[in-house]
Every structure is written in C-alpha cells, then in structure tokens.
Design an enzyme around this catalytic site. Structure first.
Site, PDB file in Angstrom:
ATOM      1  N   ASN A 155      28.328  27.890  16.834  1.00  0.00           N
ATOM      2  CA  ASN A 155      28.268  29.346  16.906  1.00  0.00           C
ATOM      3  C   ASN A 155      29.052  30.009  15.790  1.00  0.00           C
ATOM      4  O   ASN A 155      28.682  31.087  15.308  1.00  0.00           O
ATOM      5  CB  ASN A 155      28.779  29.812  18.269  1.00  0.00           C
ATOM      6  CG  ASN A 155      27.954  29.254  19.410  1.00  0.00           C
ATOM      7  OD1 ASN A 155      28.336  28.266  20.025  1.00  0.00           O
ATOM      8  ND2 ASN A 155      26.815  29.850  19.686  1.00  0.00           N
ATOM      9  N   HIS A 208      22.840  21.118  14.705  1.00  0.00           N
ATOM     10  CA  HIS A 208      24.190  21.666  14.554  1.00  0.00           C
ATOM     11  C   HIS A 208      24.609  21.678  13.086  1.00  0.00           C
ATOM     12  O   HIS A 208      25.082  22.686  12.556  1.00  0.00           O
ATOM     13  CB  HIS A 208      25.198  20.831  15.354  1.00  0.00           C
ATOM     14  CG  HIS A 208      25.159  21.060  16.824  1.00  0.00           C
ATOM     15  ND1 HIS A 208      26.212  20.769  17.653  1.00  0.00           N
ATOM     16  CD2 HIS A 208      24.188  21.549  17.639  1.00  0.00           C
ATOM     17  CE1 HIS A 208      25.905  21.056  18.912  1.00  0.00           C
ATOM     18  NE2 HIS A 208      24.668  21.522  18.922  1.00  0.00           N
ATOM     19  N   TYR A 281      11.759  23.130  20.878  1.00  0.00           N
ATOM     20  CA  TYR A 281      12.792  24.101  21.264  1.00  0.00           C
ATOM     21  C   TYR A 281      13.890  24.157  20.216  1.00  0.00           C
ATOM     22  O   TYR A 281      14.313  25.233  19.792  1.00  0.00           O
ATOM     23  CB  TYR A 281      13.377  23.733  22.629  1.00  0.00           C
ATOM     24  CG  TYR A 281      14.450  24.672  23.113  1.00  0.00           C
ATOM     25  CD1 TYR A 281      14.124  25.931  23.613  1.00  0.00           C
ATOM     26  CD2 TYR A 281      15.795  24.305  23.079  1.00  0.00           C
ATOM     27  CE1 TYR A 281      15.102  26.797  24.072  1.00  0.00           C
ATOM     28  CE2 TYR A 281      16.786  25.161  23.530  1.00  0.00           C
ATOM     29  CZ  TYR A 281      16.436  26.404  24.032  1.00  0.00           C
ATOM     30  OH  TYR A 281      17.421  27.272  24.476  1.00  0.00           O
ATOM     31  N   TYR A 282      14.355  23.006  19.753  1.00  0.00           N
ATOM     32  CA  TYR A 282      15.405  22.997  18.741  1.00  0.00           C
ATOM     33  C   TYR A 282      14.845  23.179  17.333  1.00  0.00           C
ATOM     34  O   TYR A 282      15.563  23.624  16.433  1.00  0.00           O
ATOM     35  CB  TYR A 282      16.268  21.741  18.874  1.00  0.00           C
ATOM     36  CG  TYR A 282      17.312  21.953  19.945  1.00  0.00           C
ATOM     37  CD1 TYR A 282      18.454  22.692  19.683  1.00  0.00           C
ATOM     38  CD2 TYR A 282      17.112  21.498  21.240  1.00  0.00           C
ATOM     39  CE1 TYR A 282      19.385  22.947  20.662  1.00  0.00           C
ATOM     40  CE2 TYR A 282      18.037  21.750  22.241  1.00  0.00           C
ATOM     41  CZ  TYR A 282      19.183  22.484  21.940  1.00  0.00           C
ATOM     42  OH  TYR A 282      20.100  22.759  22.925  1.00  0.00           O
ATOM     43  N   HIS A 439      19.213  15.276  21.551  1.00  0.00           N
ATOM     44  CA  HIS A 439      18.456  16.120  22.479  1.00  0.00           C
ATOM     45  C   HIS A 439      17.203  15.420  22.998  1.00  0.00           C
ATOM     46  O   HIS A 439      16.389  16.029  23.687  1.00  0.00           O
ATOM     47  CB  HIS A 439      18.088  17.446  21.813  1.00  0.00           C
ATOM     48  CG  HIS A 439      19.251  18.365  21.651  1.00  0.00           C
ATOM     49  ND1 HIS A 439      19.907  18.913  22.727  1.00  0.00           N
ATOM     50  CD2 HIS A 439      19.899  18.817  20.537  1.00  0.00           C
ATOM     51  CE1 HIS A 439      20.904  19.675  22.288  1.00  0.00           C
ATOM     52  NE2 HIS A 439      20.924  19.626  20.977  1.00  0.00           N
ATOM     53  N   ARG A 464      19.749  23.665  32.147  1.00  0.00           N
ATOM     54  CA  ARG A 464      20.750  24.532  31.533  1.00  0.00           C
ATOM     55  C   ARG A 464      20.343  25.981  31.746  1.00  0.00           C
ATOM     56  O   ARG A 464      19.162  26.302  31.746  1.00  0.00           O
ATOM     57  CB  ARG A 464      20.846  24.238  30.023  1.00  0.00           C
ATOM     58  CG  ARG A 464      21.844  25.094  29.259  1.00  0.00           C
ATOM     59  CD  ARG A 464      21.816  24.764  27.777  1.00  0.00           C
ATOM     60  NE  ARG A 464      22.812  25.530  27.052  1.00  0.00           N
ATOM     61  CZ  ARG A 464      22.995  25.494  25.733  1.00  0.00           C
ATOM     62  NH1 ARG A 464      22.211  24.699  24.999  1.00  0.00           N
ATOM     63  NH2 ARG A 464      23.910  26.224  25.151  1.00  0.00           N
ATOM     64  N   HIS A 490       9.735  12.864  34.322  1.00  0.00           N
ATOM     65  CA  HIS A 490       8.575  13.078  33.467  1.00  0.00           C
ATOM     66  C   HIS A 490       7.351  12.341  34.019  1.00  0.00           C
ATOM     67  O   HIS A 490       7.469  11.447  34.855  1.00  0.00           O
ATOM     68  CB  HIS A 490       8.873  12.586  32.049  1.00  0.00           C
ATOM     69  CG  HIS A 490      10.088  13.216  31.443  1.00  0.00           C
ATOM     70  ND1 HIS A 490      11.352  12.711  31.647  1.00  0.00           N
ATOM     71  CD2 HIS A 490      10.242  14.317  30.671  1.00  0.00           C
ATOM     72  CE1 HIS A 490      12.232  13.473  31.011  1.00  0.00           C
ATOM     73  NE2 HIS A 490      11.590  14.449  30.413  1.00  0.00           N
TER      74      HIS A 490
END
Length: 757
Positions: A155, A208, A281-282, A439, A464, A490
C-alpha cells in the site's frame, strides 16, 4: 483528528512559498510549459487537452466529477494521521484518499490552471515530509513487509505511484528549495525504504513487487534519478537472497533466472498470450502499475520501446484480461479472486485507454470504454473520448479461446468455450495452469460454468472481505488457507480427501498441467482437454470438456469426461458447486438428524454433510432451479457409487464462509475410474404465471461403453429416443491422425482427437 503543519523547521519553507500563493489563480501557458509534467501528462498533451475541453463529453464529464471530488476534499482540509490501522481502518483509508486526491489535484492543476490544486498537493506533501522521518515500520505486525503509512509496503507503493504523478504536475511550480527538501526528506528515503530496506518485498516476482518496482521507478522519473530507475527496472544487486527462497507470503523471491525488477515481472508472470499467472483478479490489480509506468517510460524513455517489449505483451494482457470476464464484465475468480470485480474498476479504465492509444486504436476497445463511461485524464483518455464522440466504437466480442500460462506459454493454460445466441450466452472456463505463485489455488483441471453472466457451477474464489475492517482488518481470512485454496473447494477430483500436491506450495510450483486439445473451430462442437500427472503420486488425470449446440435443443449442453488412472485403489470425489434450489434427484436424499463435517482436514472440515446416498443404478440425475432456469447433471455411475450433498460453513464460528451447496460424486476403493456427466440448462420457471416450461432433463442416461488406455467412449441417451456417441482419443490429439475403433459390433473411423455423432 485533522492535523496542521506546526513543525518549526517547515515554517521557513512555507514562508518562502507565500509569494507563490499570492499569484493570480490562473497560470499562463508560458509558466507551465517547462520540463514537467513529463510522466503521464506531458506539456504537449496538456495543451492538446485544453484545446478540446468543452467538446468531448466523456472526458468533460470525468473531469467535472473529479473536480467535484477534489474540491470537497480541499474544503474538508488536510488530514495526515499517525498510521495505526489495518486495511479498512480510519488511518489506512485516509492515507489512501490522500494519494488519490493528490493525483487528481495534479491533473486539475495542469488542465484548469487553478493554483489551489497545486497548493493542496504542496501542503500535504510537506506534512508527509514532516511525518515520514518520525516513523518506524507500521505498528501492525501482520505483514512480511510492514510499511510506513500503511500496514504493508504494497500500500505504501500504491501511495508513491499515485503521489509521483501529483508531484510531477507541480514540480516546476514549486520553488527549488521545496522540491529539493521533498526529494531529500521524503521521496528518496521512501524509495530506499521500499527497495534496499525491504528486499524481500522489492526483489520478488509477484504483483506486490510490481507495485514496488513501479513506485520507485515513477519517483525516479520525476527526480531524474537514473540510479533509482535502474533499481526499479532490474532489481537490487547483491541482496544476498537465495533466488529459490520463499517469503512469508509464499511468493518466489526472484524468477527462475535469479532476476528481479520491473522487467522480470514482465518476463516471468506473463505468458506470450498476455495471461498473468496469478489469475485475472490480481492481473486486474497489477495492470495499473504495469500500464501507467509503461506510459511514463514511453513518454520519458522512448528508447526502451516498452510497448513493444516481449512482442507487445502489455497490450496483449489487456485483451486477455477483458476476455477473462463473464457476460457482465466480471472477472473469472481463478486462484485468489474476489467475485464481483469487473472491468469497470479504475485500473481497467486506465488499462483500456492506454491500450487503445498505444496499440492500434482498435474500435472494439472503445465499446468497453463506452460501457465504463469514464476515461483517464490524459492523452490516452482524450483519444478514447474523441473516438467515442465520433462514434467509432465496435462491439468487443468475446470468443472461445485458450490463454497459455508461463513465461514461454508452455505451462498449461486456461480454456474458455463460449456460445452466444438469442437464447443464451454460455461460457465454460477450464483451468489447467501452473500454480499461480502465492495466490494460486490447488485445483488442477477445475472448471466453472456461466449463463448470461450468472454462475451456474462456481469457483469459490477467495475467502476475504477486502477493506472490511471487522473481518480480519480487511485481509485474508484463515479460511482462505483452510478451505478456499484446497481442492475440495473446486469442481475437480480429489483423491483420498487430500488436496493436490498435498497442499504444498513448493511442490505445486514445480509442476503445471499439460494442454492436450483445444478446438473451437466448429461452433456446434467445441472441445478442450488437459492432463495432470503430478497432483498425486502414481495417479494421472485427464479431463475433457465439450460444449455442444444441438439443433434440437434450445441451449448448449456440456459433456464432462474425467479419466483417472492409478495402480492402487483410492477414494475419488468430484464436487459440483451449484446455486439454487434442488428440484429432483434420481437417488434418495435422507438428511441426518444432526449435521457433521464431511471430513477433518484439507477443506473437508468446512463442509456440512447434508445427505449421503448410494447410486444403486448405472446413472444418476440431479436437477435444480436457479434464477428461474432449470439445470440438470446426468452422470454415469456404478451401483455402489455414492452421492453426497454438502454445504460450506462447518467449523466456521465467525461465519467467514458463504453457505454454498455442492453435489459430490464419490467412488470408493477404486484404482482407475471415469467420471462422465452431461450438464444441461433445459427450461424456465415463470413466477408470475406460475408455470414451468421444459422442467425435465432431455437426457435419460450417460453410459461409459469403453475405457482403455487409448480411447474412452460414452453414450448419451436422450428422452426422445435419440442417442449420441462421444469417443475420445486419450493418447493422440493430432487433428490429422486417422482412427479406427471397434465398439461392440460397430466399427468407427474418424480423423482427429474425437468422434461425436
């Protein structure tokens, strides 16, 4: 509590800027056309945008909304609190708002010429420059890379990526004494903190580190610091970190060649098709730093030819990401992925605009931008806005496709089969990729099915509540590791209630599934298949999925053939996670008086066993209703096979998991086996007229009539009396190979990987 700059050392700096504040609020062209801005906005693009303002509706509307937002923030005053909270908390949210408002204020200053926006940025940066030297690492100790203003360096990197753009917009407006002060006390130390002081964060191949690399690179471009830029592009040297070491978050520190930095994060996670190994998503999250830094490098370091790098992989990545969405534009939740995230997010607005401008200005991207109804406030957004004004958009048609995984495209893939007509938009997604870094989920050969943007058979996604402070500070919940990542979460086969690779990251990262066949050339019969040889020792999987559009049926149906090969007996479970209400079953469903978990570990402990039945037949059928549409699964079985009905939520005292249902096919004490099923949408229920149309399945049975090493054949018997035969070539997928096979009294000849008639 609102804070005001009261530190004595800053008073002189603020006094020196007073004359700047006394100027008229309108800045002339000659005053602004200096060396900055030169990252995202440039002197040339600012002039061009100003010339078009008032005549470009989407751009003008975006600008007006941004101005309203920033004006409100200015009116509320500057607030730079002492960092304290996790994601979703007050201080976290405030620092996030600060960098967002500063970036937007920089754009407004350049495009509107009003100094109040520059003053707002300057005053806030001086507050941050006073605060930064007083801070240690963030008091929340949960992250492997604790930040300064935020609980994790990720962040803090967000802050610096956005704030660098704001700083670039006011750099020439600031007195040199102030820019030198900010460079010396805030920006250079911040870049060092994110890189040399936190190498396990910076020198990774992971989303990241991409943010970290770009943060350092962006501020390097503003300050013209070549040493910092080289660090951002190529990583740290002599960092004494083993290239194969794993960090606390489970990510590989460097790529396979021991490289790090921005280029390593372009080389390793992206396949030649533009698929990002961590999942859509990432990929969505990482596309902003990738694309915004690429735009800055193009503007300031054109000799790098960044948009041509790796055969234009960044431009391909935008296309890949748009294709990894359902009919509503929401990303498939492969690996860690929050459902509901879509291409309407700000990062995709930026990515689409940049891809349009620096690509070949394809009109299909304009239709996506039109749906987004906003643009990036720079030259790329201007080009999109002009294209929309001139009506140049064309539909972005999502087609069936295979997106390879791995830096060289040889580490599996994601297959997507699509069919669209007036009756339905069906999408079938099969995952046969590499692990996906930290991930990644342990679900080789899993799939999900969509109709008109609604999930029919789902992938659970992540566990999450992002930025919801009450739920673990907005971070990942423990159930992400105890359920969502496990194979039982899954739609794929689990052996002996143990997750693929025994849930071991190192083992999983060494292997990938193998592509076998993908053919979408015939819209009536589309097929994809893959093999997995490493999920369990001495066991191999081969899954084939076929989307069939039969002229006698309103909608396509799916044939699912999952072949398991092993030399020893095991228990095999194949779950289908559905939504909605059970309508009918061919097997008895006796619910127990008290619910018990389905198992004790590997995610099974989070499933309530709601019913357990024995097939007692050579096939079973399961029908349910969801969104007023009837669906059925018809499966081949042996009489002793079991059918379990389960629901998530066991051993979940904080209610972190959704309460989602599943139907599980179980084969016990079996070595090799075939799971063969038909998945079929077949009717609708009208709640107003209270009528059910076509509520019964059109399939009577599914039977495996042949299973050997080279071939597997199944017969689909329909209620109309018709039948279909599917023969799969298990060893040779070549579409030119000729096959000759006798089944019973009949001889079949065909060319290619399959026969269907």
């Amino acid at each position: 509590m609102k804070t005001i700059s009261k530190l004595i050392p800053l008073l002189l700096l603020i006094f020196m800027s007073c004359k700047e504040e006394e100027k008229t609020t309108e800045v002339s062209e000659s005053e602004t056309l200096k060396s900055h801005p030169n990252l995202i906005l440039t002197q040339e693009s600012v002039a061009e945008i100003k010339a078009h303002l008032g005549s470009i509706p989407v751009f003008d509307a975006t600008l007006a909304k941004v101005q309203e937002e920033v004006d409100l923030a200015i009116a509320e005053g500057i607030d730079v609190p002492i960092p304290k909270d996790m994601a979703g908390g007050y201080t976290h949210t405030q620092h996030k708002a600060n960098y967002d408002h500063m970036q937007k204020a920089g754009v407004l200053f350049q495009l509107l010429g009003d100094e109040k926006y520059a003053i707002y940025i300057r005053d806030m940066l001086l507050e941050y420059a006073a605060l930064f030297p007083t801070l240690g690492r963030h008091p929340q100790e949960r992250s492997y890379s604790r930040g300064k203003f935020f609980w994790q360096c990720l962040n803090d990197s967000n802050w610096l990526v956005y704030t660098s753009q704001a700083y670039d917009c006011i750099y020439d407006w600031l007195p040199k004494e102030q820019s030198d002060h900010l460079n010396r006390t805030l920006f250079k130390p911040y870049a060092d903190f994110l890189s040399v002081e936190t190498p396990k964060f910076f020198n990774r191949v992971h989303n990241h580190s991409t943010w970290g690399n770009v943060a350092v690179g962006m501020i390097a471009l503003v300050m013209d610091d070549d040493e910092l830029l080289d660090r951002a592009l190529y990583g740290l040297e002599d960092d004494n970190i083993d290239p194969n070491e794993l960090d606390d978050d489970g990510g590989v520190i460097k790529d396979k060649d021991g490289k790090a930095g921005f280029f390593a994060n372009l080389d390793s996670p992206f396949s030649p098709d533009g698929f990002y190994t961590e999942g859509p998503y990432y990929q969505r999250y990482a596309m902003y730093p990738f694309m915004i830094f690429a735009e800055a490098l193009h503007n300031k370091k054109p000799e790098l030819k960044i948009f041509e790098y790796k055969d234009g992989v960044l431009l391909k990545a935008v296309d890949a990401l748009l294709n990894l969405t359902d009919a509503d534009g929401e990303f498939f939740p492969l690996n860690d992925g929050q459902k509901g995230m879509s291409y309407y997010t700000a990062s995709l607005v930026s990515a689409v605009d940049i891809a349009y401008y620096y690509g070949s200005q394809r009109p299909e991207l304009l239709s996506v931008a039109k749906a987004q109804n906003k643009v990036q406030l720079d030259a790329t957004g201007l080009a999109v806005a002009i294209g929309l004004k001139e009506g140049k958009e064309q539909p972005f048609i999502k087609k069936s496709m295979e997106l390879t995984d791995g830096r060289n495209g040889d580490e599996g893939a994601v297959g997507i089969l699509r069919h669209q007509d007036d009756n339905a938009a069906m999408t079938l997604v099969m995952k046969y990729t590499g692990q996906g870094l930290s991930h990644g989920h342990y679900d080789k050969l899993s799939f999900s099915l969509y109709e008109d943007g609604e999930e029919v058979l789902q992938d659970y996604g992540l566990s999450r509540f992002v930025n919801v402070e009450q739920k673990n500070g907005g971070g990942y919940l423990k159930e992400n590791k105890t359920f969502a990542k496990h194979t039982i979460a899954h739609n794929t086969v689990i052996q002996d209630e143990t997750s693929h690779f025994d849930y071991d990251f190192v083992t999983g990262s060494r292997h990938h599934s193998d592509r076998y066949v993908f053919d979408a050339s015939n819209p009536q019969i589309q097929i994809m298949g893959a093999k997995e040889h490493n999920a369990y020792p001495n066991t191999s999987f081969h899954r084939t999925m076929v989307m069939v559009k039969d002229s006698t049926l309103a909608k396509p149906y799916i044939i699912d053939v999952f072949k398991v090969l092993s030399n020893t007996a095991h228990q095999y479970d194949l779950p289908y996670y559905y939504f909605g209400q059970i309508v009918a079953t061919s097997f008895k469903t006796e619910a127990p008086k008290a619910l018990e978990p389905l198992g004790t570990k590997n995610g099974y402990q989070h499933l309530w066993k709601e019913a357990e039945s024995t097939a007692n037949a050579d096939h079973i059928q399961f029908t349910w209703l969801n969104n007023q549409i009837f669906y059925s699964i018809t499966s081949a079985t042996h009489a002793k096979d079991k059918v379990l009905l389960a629901r998530t939520g066991a051993n979940d005292p904080e209610f972190n998991l959704r309460r989602d249902p599943a139907m599980i096919l179980r084969k016990e004490n079996t070595a090799s086996a075939v799971f063969a099923s038909v998945i079929e949408p077949h009717g609708v229920y009208n709640a107003v007229s209270e009528t059910a149309d076509n509520a019964y399945s059109q399939f009577e049975s599914v039977t495996v009539v042949l299973d050997e090493e080279a071939y597997t054949a199944i017969v689909l018997k329909m209620t109309s009396g018709a039948s279909k035969l599917l023969i799969l070539s298990n060893l040779d997928p070549n579409n030119e190979t000729e096959h000759n096979l006798k089944i019973g009294a009949n001889n079949y000849q065909w060319t290619g990987a399959y026969y269907f008639q």
